[in-house]
Design an enzyme around this catalytic site. Structure first.
Site, PDB file in Angstrom:
ATOM      1  N   MET A 129       0.849  -1.191   0.000  1.00  0.00           N
ATOM      2  CA  MET A 129       0.000   0.000   0.000  1.00  0.00           C
ATOM      3  C   MET A 129       0.885   1.242   0.000  1.00  0.00           C
ATOM      4  O   MET A 129       0.751   2.126  -0.828  1.00  0.00           O
ATOM      5  CB  MET A 129      -0.870   0.051   1.262  1.00  0.00           C
ATOM      6  CG  MET A 129      -1.885  -1.032   1.408  1.00  0.00           C
ATOM      7  SD  MET A 129      -2.945  -0.643   2.834  1.00  0.00           S
ATOM      8  CE  MET A 129      -2.527  -1.948   3.924  1.00  0.00           C
ATOM      9  N   PHE A 160       8.471   0.207   2.113  1.00  0.00           N
ATOM     10  CA  PHE A 160       8.199  -0.375   3.437  1.00  0.00           C
ATOM     11  C   PHE A 160       7.382  -1.664   3.333  1.00  0.00           C
ATOM     12  O   PHE A 160       6.549  -1.934   4.215  1.00  0.00           O
ATOM     13  CB  PHE A 160       7.414   0.605   4.318  1.00  0.00           C
ATOM     14  CG  PHE A 160       8.091   1.916   4.615  1.00  0.00           C
ATOM     15  CD1 PHE A 160       9.458   1.988   4.802  1.00  0.00           C
ATOM     16  CD2 PHE A 160       7.340   3.079   4.742  1.00  0.00           C
ATOM     17  CE1 PHE A 160      10.072   3.205   5.100  1.00  0.00           C
ATOM     18  CE2 PHE A 160       7.945   4.297   5.049  1.00  0.00           C
ATOM     19  CZ  PHE A 160       9.314   4.364   5.228  1.00  0.00           C
ATOM     20  N   GLU A 248      -5.943  -6.426  11.246  1.00  0.00           N
ATOM     21  CA  GLU A 248      -4.505  -6.119  11.223  1.00  0.00           C
ATOM     22  C   GLU A 248      -4.127  -5.370  12.499  1.00  0.00           C
ATOM     23  O   GLU A 248      -3.133  -5.676  13.162  1.00  0.00           O
ATOM     24  CB  GLU A 248      -4.185  -5.278   9.979  1.00  0.00           C
ATOM     25  CG  GLU A 248      -2.705  -4.961   9.857  1.00  0.00           C
ATOM     26  CD  GLU A 248      -2.362  -4.184   8.582  1.00  0.00           C
ATOM     27  OE1 GLU A 248      -3.142  -4.231   7.607  1.00  0.00           O
ATOM     28  OE2 GLU A 248      -1.309  -3.526   8.569  1.00  0.00           O
TER      29      GLU A 248
HETATM   30  C1  LIG Z   1       8.961  -1.951   9.273  1.00  0.00           C
HETATM   31  C2  LIG Z   1       7.785  -1.437   8.495  1.00  0.00           C
HETATM   32  C3  LIG Z   1       6.930  -2.345   7.889  1.00  0.00           C
HETATM   33  C4  LIG Z   1       5.857  -1.881   7.129  1.00  0.00           C
HETATM   34  N1  LIG Z   1       5.088  -2.783   6.435  1.00  0.00           N
HETATM   35  C5  LIG Z   1       4.216  -2.305   5.507  1.00  0.00           C
HETATM   36  C6  LIG Z   1       3.588  -3.208   4.580  1.00  0.00           C
HETATM   37  O1  LIG Z   1       3.778  -4.423   4.630  1.00  0.00           O
HETATM   38  N2  LIG Z   1       2.775  -2.677   3.622  1.00  0.00           N
HETATM   39  C7  LIG Z   1       2.539  -1.345   3.543  1.00  0.00           C
HETATM   40  O2  LIG Z   1       1.793  -0.936   2.654  1.00  0.00           O
HETATM   41  N3  LIG Z   1       3.103  -0.473   4.410  1.00  0.00           N
HETATM   42  C8  LIG Z   1       3.954  -0.922   5.376  1.00  0.00           C
HETATM   43  N4  LIG Z   1       4.579  -0.055   6.232  1.00  0.00           N
HETATM   44  C9  LIG Z   1       4.279   1.378   6.126  1.00  0.00           C
HETATM   45  C10 LIG Z   1       3.531   1.939   7.317  1.00  0.00           C
HETATM   46  O3  LIG Z   1       2.192   1.494   7.326  1.00  0.00           O
HETATM   47  C11 LIG Z   1       3.642   3.495   7.231  1.00  0.00           C
HETATM   48  O4  LIG Z   1       4.993   3.796   7.584  1.00  0.00           O
HETATM   49  C12 LIG Z   1       2.658   4.216   8.109  1.00  0.00           C
HETATM   50  O5  LIG Z   1       1.337   4.026   7.643  1.00  0.00           O
HETATM   51  C13 LIG Z   1       2.950   5.723   8.185  1.00  0.00           C
HETATM   52  O6  LIG Z   1       3.114   6.270   6.906  1.00  0.00           O
HETATM   53  P1  LIG Z   1       4.437   7.137   6.566  1.00  0.00           P
HETATM   54  O7  LIG Z   1       5.616   6.364   7.024  1.00  0.00           O
HETATM   55  O8  LIG Z   1       4.371   7.537   5.155  1.00  0.00           O
HETATM   56  O9  LIG Z   1       4.344   8.417   7.499  1.00  0.00           O
HETATM   57  P2  LIG Z   1       3.501   9.755   7.183  1.00  0.00           P
HETATM   58  O10 LIG Z   1       2.173   9.389   6.660  1.00  0.00           O
HETATM   59  O11 LIG Z   1       4.366  10.663   6.381  1.00  0.00           O
HETATM   60  O12 LIG Z   1       3.346  10.352   8.644  1.00  0.00           O
HETATM   61  C14 LIG Z   1       4.323  11.215   9.263  1.00  0.00           C
HETATM   62  C15 LIG Z   1       3.813  11.602  10.630  1.00  0.00           C
HETATM   63  O13 LIG Z   1       2.589  12.313  10.503  1.00  0.00           O
HETATM   64  C16 LIG Z   1       1.631  11.752  11.370  1.00  0.00           C
HETATM   65  N5  LIG Z   1       0.279  11.894  10.861  1.00  0.00           N
HETATM   66  C17 LIG Z   1      -0.248  11.294   9.767  1.00  0.00           C
HETATM   67  N6  LIG Z   1      -1.544  11.628   9.614  1.00  0.00           N
HETATM   68  C18 LIG Z   1      -1.841  12.437  10.645  1.00  0.00           C
HETATM   69  C19 LIG Z   1      -3.031  13.118  11.054  1.00  0.00           C
HETATM   70  N7  LIG Z   1      -4.167  12.998  10.376  1.00  0.00           N
HETATM   71  N8  LIG Z   1      -2.979  13.897  12.149  1.00  0.00           N
HETATM   72  C20 LIG Z   1      -1.828  14.021  12.844  1.00  0.00           C
HETATM   73  N9  LIG Z   1      -0.674  13.396  12.511  1.00  0.00           N
HETATM   74  C21 LIG Z   1      -0.694  12.626  11.430  1.00  0.00           C
HETATM   75  C22 LIG Z   1       2.030  10.272  11.444  1.00  0.00           C
HETATM   76  O14 LIG Z   1       1.472   9.645  12.565  1.00  0.00           O
HETATM   77  C23 LIG Z   1       3.529  10.396  11.526  1.00  0.00           C
HETATM   78  O15 LIG Z   1       3.904  10.662  12.857  1.00  0.00           O
HETATM   79  C24 LIG Z   1       5.613  -0.488   7.041  1.00  0.00           C
HETATM   80  C25 LIG Z   1       6.460   0.416   7.671  1.00  0.00           C
HETATM   81  C26 LIG Z   1       7.557  -0.049   8.370  1.00  0.00           C
HETATM   82  C27 LIG Z   1       8.503   0.969   8.954  1.00  0.00           C
END
Ligand SMILES: Cc1cc2nc3c(=O)[nH]c(=O)nc-3n(C[C@H](O)[C@H](O)[C@H](O)COP(=O)(O)OP(=O)(O)OC[C@H]3O[C@@H](n4cnc5c(N)ncnc54)[C@H](O)[C@@H]3O)c2cc1C
Length: 395
Positions: A129, A160, A248
């Site tokens: 995703m 990720f 999940e």
């Molecule tokens: C080890 C690991 C495994 C993973 N496995 C998968 C996988 O198998 N498949 C997959 O698709 N993804 C996977 N992910 C991705 C994971 O789901 C995302 O990292 C997560 O959803 C956050 O997205 P981002 O990293 O882009 O952070 P961003 O979306 O850029 O967020 C940055 C910050 O903003 C904050 N934020 C976001 N929205 C809001 C809001 N509305 N109000 C206030 N604060 C907010 C967040 O909490 C965070 O602190 C994985 C990530 C890791 C590190």
């Protein structure tokens, strides 16, 4: 430890069998898996032979014919054995998530083609995703799937992705109609073997979960047969994602609780063994108070998460309740492993001590599966809507 209300005699027996299997077959390999950055393929086959894969998938599709309780017991035992940061997450994604997308939305032919091989460990699943510029804000994904005859042509990049280096089946979230908002999302299953235009990026270097292969994936005019759409038609992807996310999140919460219980157990034993000032570390009031606080956090989380598990088994788990379980349990785990590491002193900073690994592994639980800020948005949204439960969105 008191048995959870959702665990009956059959599940308790399964837990004992899984614990014995893991101690015999997997625990001694864990350090090597951490060094190499992935779990051996042969371990997946062994897990399949011993009923650890697709435990909640019907026997008609090669699964264990169980339910979410079987999946949960296996995930908890894997965490208790110290294997969550590799096999545990891998299996929760492959058996607990990918297999269930196929079971819920796949055609009969898709189920027959993929599920039995997943249950044998011959196919490992992943969900793609997140993208470099879209994580919490899933609606912003750019990966596009354009229909061309009997195929979709997929272009874009994912990041990720858990199991990304090893996955044989990747559920790709893509826009089939970029102008249609949520209704323009679809889920396509990529069979990675010999897929032209598909490339795995490097295995990402993480601060924890060292036995988990987390990767970038690249799609350059990748042809996915139209029959690999998770249907019944284009445009269902967003709704499918959000329907599956409650489990999940609950599964993450369950593992967090098991990790808290393990951290307390390990640390209490360490404190009773470690001598200082002519007595034991455990004799100090600070140690006792910290351990009492940690045990209470674990017990309170256990109680809430067990209640959510009963709701899941009864088919009534609401998205906001799953979100509460996820943020509360992962936040509590962060506090517990930090306090437990502190009680180990310098040894807690040494990776040869399990608490050090647990501390590093625990950090991601507040971020993945939807960040804890996203969880709070879901809970708040449910409060804004009379009778609402936060359904229908990741953020
Ligand atoms: C080890 C690991 C495994 C993973 N496995 C998968 C996988 O198998 N498949 C997959 O698709 N993804 C996977 N992910 C991705 C994971 O789901 C995302 O990292 C997560 O959803 C956050 O997205 P981002 O990293 O882009 O952070 P961003 O979306 O850029 O967020 C940055 C910050 O903003 C904050 N934020 C976001 N929205 C809001 C809001 N509305 N109000 C206030 N604060 C907010 C967040 O909490 C965070 O602190 C994985 C990530 C890791 C590190």
């Amino acid at each position: 430890m008191e048995r959870s209300a959702w665990i009956d005699d059959e599940l308790a027996l399964l837990g004992d069998q899984v614990a014995r299997f893991l101690a015999r077959e997997f625990v001694s390999a864990a350090e090597r898996w951490s060094q190499q950055g992935f779990v051996d393929r042969s371990a997946w086959w062994k897990a399949g032979e011993n009923g650890l894969l697709c435990a909640s998938i019907p026997a008609a599709y090669g699964g264990g014919d169980g339910h979410w309780g079987h999946e949960a017991v296996i995930a908890q035992e894997v965490a208790r054995a110290g294997l969550n940061g590799g096999f545990g997450i891998g299996n929760m994604v492959s058996s607990g998530i990918v297999a269930h997308y196929i079971l819920a939305y796949g055609s009969e032919a898709q189920k027959q083609r993929w599920l039995p091989a997943m249950a044998r460990g011959e196919l490992i699943g992943a969900v793609a995703m997140s993208e470099p510029s879209a994580g919490s804000d899933l609606k912003a994904i750019k990966t596009a799937a354009r229909k061309a005859g009997g195929h979709y042509l997929v272009n874009g990049a994912k990041t990720f992705v858990s199991n990304g280096q090893q996955a044989d089946l990747v559920i790709v979230a893509a826009k089939t109609d970029p102008a249609a908002g949520r209704k323009g999302f679809s889920l396509l299953v990529l069979e990675t073997r010999n897929a032209a235009g598909f490339q795995r990026g490097r295995a990402l270097e993480k601060i924890g979960l060292h036995a988990q292969d987390t990767s970038e994936l690249f799609f350059d005019d990748v042809r996915i047969p139209a029959e690999n759409l998770l249907g019944p038609e284009e445009g269902c992807g967003f709704a499918q994602l959000t329907e599956q996310l409650a489990w999940e999140r609950l599964s993450i919460a369950l593992v967090c609780v098991a990790e808290m219980e393990r951290a307390v157990e390990i640390t209490a034993a360490y404190a009773q063994d470690r001598s200082l000032f002519g007595g034991k570390l455990f004799d100090l009031q600070n140690t006792q108070f910290k351990l009492a606080e940690c045990k209470t956090l674990a017990a309170v989380a256990r109680s809430f998460v067990d209640g959510a598990m009963v709701a899941q088994l009864g088919g009534t788990l609401a998205p906001d309740r799953a979100a509460m379980a996820k943020w509360w349990a992962s936040d509590s785990l962060g506090k517990v492993v930090d306090d437990c590491l502190q009680l180990h002193g310098g040894y807690g900073y040494m990776t040869e001590y399990p608490i050090a690994r647990m501390w590093a592994d625990a950090r991601i639980a507040r971020i993945y599966g939807g960040s804890n800020e996203t969880m709070k948005s879901i809970i708040a949204k449910a409060m804004q809507t009379p009778g609402g439960n936060g359904g229908g969105s990741r953020a």
